[in-house]
Write an enzyme that holds these catalytic residues in place. Structure first.
Site, PDB file in Angstrom:
ATOM      1  N   ASP A 118       0.841  -1.189   0.000  1.00 24.09           N
ATOM      2  CA  ASP A 118       0.000   0.000   0.000  1.00 24.09           C
ATOM      3  C   ASP A 118       0.880   1.244   0.000  1.00 24.09           C
ATOM      4  O   ASP A 118       1.800   1.358   0.814  1.00 24.09           O
ATOM      5  CB  ASP A 118      -0.906  -0.005   1.237  1.00 24.09           C
ATOM      6  CG  ASP A 118      -2.032   1.004   1.123  1.00 24.09           C
ATOM      7  OD1 ASP A 118      -2.386   1.385  -0.007  1.00 24.09           O
ATOM      8  OD2 ASP A 118      -2.584   1.398   2.168  1.00 24.09           O
ATOM      9  N   HIS A 125      -3.729  14.067   1.094  1.00 21.73           N
ATOM     10  CA  HIS A 125      -3.908  13.142   2.217  1.00 21.73           C
ATOM     11  C   HIS A 125      -2.686  13.136   3.123  1.00 21.73           C
ATOM     12  O   HIS A 125      -2.808  13.248   4.351  1.00 21.73           O
ATOM     13  CB  HIS A 125      -4.169  11.729   1.694  1.00 21.73           C
ATOM     14  CG  HIS A 125      -4.196  10.691   2.774  1.00 21.73           C
ATOM     15  ND1 HIS A 125      -5.188  10.642   3.734  1.00 21.73           N
ATOM     16  CD2 HIS A 125      -3.346   9.672   3.054  1.00 21.73           C
ATOM     17  CE1 HIS A 125      -4.954   9.627   4.559  1.00 21.73           C
ATOM     18  NE2 HIS A 125      -3.840   9.029   4.170  1.00 21.73           N
ATOM     19  N   GLU A 193      -9.389   4.011  -1.895  1.00 23.93           N
ATOM     20  CA  GLU A 193      -8.182   3.824  -2.701  1.00 23.93           C
ATOM     21  C   GLU A 193      -8.507   3.130  -4.019  1.00 23.93           C
ATOM     22  O   GLU A 193      -9.597   2.602  -4.218  1.00 23.93           O
ATOM     23  CB  GLU A 193      -7.156   2.989  -1.929  1.00 23.93           C
ATOM     24  CG  GLU A 193      -6.820   3.535  -0.547  1.00 23.93           C
ATOM     25  CD  GLU A 193      -5.595   2.875   0.072  1.00 23.93           C
ATOM     26  OE1 GLU A 193      -4.813   2.262  -0.684  1.00 23.93           O
ATOM     27  OE2 GLU A 193      -5.428   2.965   1.299  1.00 23.93           O
ATOM     28  N   ARG A 229      -7.157   3.805  13.623  1.00 25.56           N
ATOM     29  CA  ARG A 229      -6.268   4.953  13.799  1.00 25.56           C
ATOM     30  C   ARG A 229      -5.635   5.008  15.184  1.00 25.56           C
ATOM     31  O   ARG A 229      -4.500   5.495  15.324  1.00 25.56           O
ATOM     32  CB  ARG A 229      -7.043   6.247  13.543  1.00 25.56           C
ATOM     33  CG  ARG A 229      -7.613   6.359  12.150  1.00 25.56           C
ATOM     34  CD  ARG A 229      -6.544   6.303  11.069  1.00 25.56           C
ATOM     35  NE  ARG A 229      -7.108   6.592   9.762  1.00 25.56           N
ATOM     36  CZ  ARG A 229      -6.427   6.508   8.629  1.00 25.56           C
ATOM     37  NH1 ARG A 229      -5.168   6.111   8.649  1.00 25.56           N
ATOM     38  NH2 ARG A 229      -7.004   6.792   7.480  1.00 25.56           N
ATOM     39  N   GLN A 232      -2.900   2.413  15.094  1.00 26.96           N
ATOM     40  CA  GLN A 232      -1.877   2.915  14.173  1.00 26.96           C
ATOM     41  C   GLN A 232      -1.026   4.006  14.815  1.00 26.96           C
ATOM     42  O   GLN A 232       0.206   4.006  14.693  1.00 26.96           O
ATOM     43  CB  GLN A 232      -2.546   3.454  12.911  1.00 26.96           C
ATOM     44  CG  GLN A 232      -1.587   4.040  11.893  1.00 26.96           C
ATOM     45  CD  GLN A 232      -2.316   4.699  10.725  1.00 26.96           C
ATOM     46  OE1 GLN A 232      -3.543   4.674  10.645  1.00 26.96           O
ATOM     47  NE2 GLN A 232      -1.558   5.298   9.824  1.00 26.96           N
ATOM     48  N   LYS A 245      -3.537  -1.760  10.290  1.00 32.88           N
ATOM     49  CA  LYS A 245      -3.940  -1.878   8.888  1.00 32.88           C
ATOM     50  C   LYS A 245      -4.213  -3.321   8.459  1.00 32.88           C
ATOM     51  O   LYS A 245      -4.955  -3.548   7.506  1.00 32.88           O
ATOM     52  CB  LYS A 245      -2.822  -1.330   7.989  1.00 32.88           C
ATOM     53  CG  LYS A 245      -2.512   0.140   8.185  1.00 32.88           C
ATOM     54  CD  LYS A 245      -3.486   1.000   7.446  1.00 32.88           C
ATOM     55  CE  LYS A 245      -2.998   2.434   7.356  1.00 32.88           C
ATOM     56  NZ  LYS A 245      -3.889   3.257   6.521  1.00 32.88           N
ATOM     57  N   GLU A 350      -9.561  12.426   8.118  1.00 34.84           N
ATOM     58  CA  GLU A 350      -9.474  13.770   7.548  1.00 34.84           C
ATOM     59  C   GLU A 350     -10.807  14.504   7.597  1.00 34.84           C
ATOM     60  O   GLU A 350     -10.857  15.695   7.897  1.00 34.84           O
ATOM     61  CB  GLU A 350      -9.001  13.679   6.100  1.00 34.84           C
ATOM     62  CG  GLU A 350      -7.612  13.114   5.920  1.00 34.84           C
ATOM     63  CD  GLU A 350      -7.367  12.770   4.472  1.00 34.84           C
ATOM     64  OE1 GLU A 350      -6.934  13.664   3.724  1.00 34.84           O
ATOM     65  OE2 GLU A 350      -7.635  11.617   4.073  1.00 34.84           O
TER      66      GLU A 350
END
Length: 399
Positions: A118, A125, A193, A229, A232, A245, A350
């Site tokens: 990825d 972004h 994506e 998140r 992460q 992920k 975001e």
């Protein structure tokens, strides 16, 4: 291009200028290769056998891998053959009995994924995430404009659209906490994506050039890189994404062949500084693909892929510049697609600015039972638009 004789397909998002590949089954039959036309699936195997094609056996397989391994010339010749079958009225008696309503089939993961990488190719972004995660530092790290940043994912957790996504558990540590805690992610997110599927492999030690992109990439899939998140943020320093992920990545049932996007290539927005020679581009290398992010039936964002900083060909060239080999079924993804406007952001991280600015009536991150659908359209070679495969997933409570 002559119009198709298939009822309901002409002028649709799945007209004869699209013809995506997938894997389907019906009843108790084994999965096999099909092609979508309109709201129908063409069972290719019996038609290819009747026409005595040399490669007819690949359509009886349970994945697209054997077909993809046949290479670019076979891919192109099969597309010409299929177009002829579906536009020539004299072929109707042969083909029509093998057209199956989409509603009557089960669709499967189209590709046996070999490796999954990825990337992080959107300037908007990467800048947004940098500002959210590192508010007191530069948004972009020094290497970002020099190379397509990426990480190696987990191929075994790539799943087909429609598969439930179990909320992951792991370590989390908020800035105010003294010690990490363990439990379900409370900041579960999506990433809108594009995925690129490799057909023809390469030899270990060799490099794949930017110019060789179409010799190796078979087609595109819609892709949602689900992200925890909070997990992460705690784990990613210093080695990057890992458990935040690797629990699930969803891809579309349909693989759009590269040739269907011949009218969608556009110039990149611009790269500064000029990339090193092995990343040098010639001609249009970006893609004009529009994405919709839908949450529980409401469109909350429309990210434009044409805004991406790094091209698919540059990603592939960088992936192999150290001599890493490609295998049939390799999947590499673009990273989150985001544009410069708030309603063009491709992640909830975001859209909610790290959870501090709720959107869509008070939403921040995903709740159990939420359903997210990603839809994609692009200019078609016949002058209209085509649809890439959509990606849907529903959040299932942690186990």
């Amino acid at each position: 291009m002559t119009d198709t004789w298939v009822e309901g397909a002409a002028g649709s998002l799945f007209d004869v200028d699209n013809l995506p590949w997938g894997v389907f089954s019906r009843g108790g039959e084994d999965p096999r290769v099909g092609v979508r036309i309109g709201d129908l699936v063409l069972d290719v195997a019996p038609v290819a056998a009747a026409e005595m094609l040399d490669v007819h056996h690949v359509f009886e397989e349970r994945s697209l891998n054997p077909l993809m391994a046949e290479g670019r010339q076979v891919r192109a010749s099969l597309r010409t053959w299929l177009t002829g079958l579906l536009t020539d009225e004299t072929e109707r008696d042969l083909v029509e009995p093998h057209l199956v309503p989409l509603a009557d089939v089960t669709l499967h993961l189209p590709v046996e994924v070999a490796d999954y990488v990825d990337f992080y190719a959107s300037l908007d972004h990467a800048s947004n995430v940098g500002r959210i995660f590192r508010p007191d530092a530069e948004a972009l790290l020094p290497n970002w404009r020099h190379l397509p940043v990426g990480y190696h994912g987990r191929a075994g957790t790539v799943v087909a659209s429609g598969t439930g996504v179990v909320r992951p558990q792991g370590q989390r540590k908020a800035p105010s906490d003294q010690q990490p805690t363990y439990g379900p992610s409370t900041r579960l997110d999506i990433e809108a994506e594009l995925g690129f599927v490799v057909g023809s492999p390469s030899v270990q030690g060799d490099r794949v050039s930017v110019a060789s992109f179409a010799d190796h990439v078979f087609g595109l899939v819609g892709l949602n890189d689900w992200s925890a998140r909070d997990i992460q943020a705690w784990e990613y320093v210093p080695l990057g994404p890992f458990l935040g992920k690797s629990f699930a990545t969803s891809v579309s049932h349909w693989v759009t062949p590269l040739e269907a996007l011949d009218a969608a290539w556009v110039d990149l927005p611009g790269q500064d500084p000029t990339p090193l020679p092995y990343l040098a581009e010639g001609g249009p290398r970006g893609l004009d693909i529009d994405i919709e992010v839908e949450l529980n039936g409401t469109v909350v964002s429309r990210p434009p892929y044409r805004s991406m900083y790094w091209s698919p060909a540059q990603m592939l060239a960088h992936l192999t510049v150290n001599g890493a080999s490609l295998r049939t079924g390799d999947l590499f993804a673009s990273g989150t697609v985001s544009g410069p406007e708030r309603d063009q952001r491709g992640s909830f991280l975001e859209l909610s600015w790290g959870g501090s600015e709720p959107f869509d009536g008070g939403r921040t991150f995903l709740e159990d039972g939420d359903t997210v659908t990603l839809r994609y359209t692009a200019p078609g070679t016949a002058g209209g638009r085509i649809a890439l495969g959509e990606v849907t997933g529903t959040v299932v409570p942690a186990r």
